[in-house]
Design an enzyme around this catalytic site. Sequence first.
Site, PDB file in Angstrom:
ATOM      1  CB  SER A 116      -0.946  -0.051   1.206  1.00 43.96           C
ATOM      2  OG  SER A 116      -1.919   0.953   1.140  1.00 43.96           O
ATOM      3  CG  HIS A 139      -4.586  -1.469  -2.294  1.00 43.50           C
ATOM      4  ND1 HIS A 139      -5.110  -0.314  -1.771  1.00 43.50           N
ATOM      5  CD2 HIS A 139      -3.819  -2.003  -1.312  1.00 43.50           C
ATOM      6  CE1 HIS A 139      -4.695  -0.150  -0.538  1.00 43.50           C
ATOM      7  NE2 HIS A 139      -3.898  -1.168  -0.230  1.00 43.50           N
TER       8      HIS A 139
END
Length: 241
Positions: A116, A139
């Site tokens: 992330s 993501h």
Amino acid sequence: MRDDETSEKEESAEEELDDVLKTGGTIARRGGETIRCLSIVGQVEGHYALPEGQKATKYEHLIPLLVSVEESDEIDGLLLILNTMGGDVEAGLALAELVASMQKPTVSLVLGGGHSIGVPLAVSAKKSFIVPSATMTIHPVRISGTVIGAPQTYYSFERMQDRIVDFIVAHSAVTEYRFREMLMQTDEIATDVGSVIDGKEAVACGLIGAVGGLSDALAALREMIKDTGGFCKSPPAPRKP
């Protein structure tokens, strides 16, 4: 060995342990070079405190530490070790921008995971390494909880995502097209959408510089220090009696 020498070594070991416990890092000296090692583990804690019992790295602790590394006459370079699941987006990006703007040699090493918001942190250093078994989760920006004003919130997230993508593309060899492709993949199902890549894949797509471990990262950092001629302007201050 004299008692005073033994006492001095024990005091030095205690100081190093105290430094590790307080800052999650340590200072290593060898051959006239001084390297500051900092670790980012667990979640990056930002504006809100995380629940008790959860491993976290507080960004308000790292910011002054990074400033002190840049300004210190005694430190030649920074080794940033990552094993993070991500965390606060603004806090993580702020730390990444700070590392990227440093003049001193910087090297990052991803161990375990750089997920992330850990991705911008991994590419923020001048050189980056990842061990073969490590993974990186890519993501889109997410939020949990109640959303008020869905169109406005979506637009805000989109702009935040653009800032993160721009930073990653600017500080690595990955193309924007390839990164956004990994960002929006649905066949791997990283929770809902995204990609999970291992060390070799991260290097192959240009996200990370090289596959390697601690010795490789340290060797690269020392080479950068030699190329710059070192940043130390004065020898370390003598220990207090």
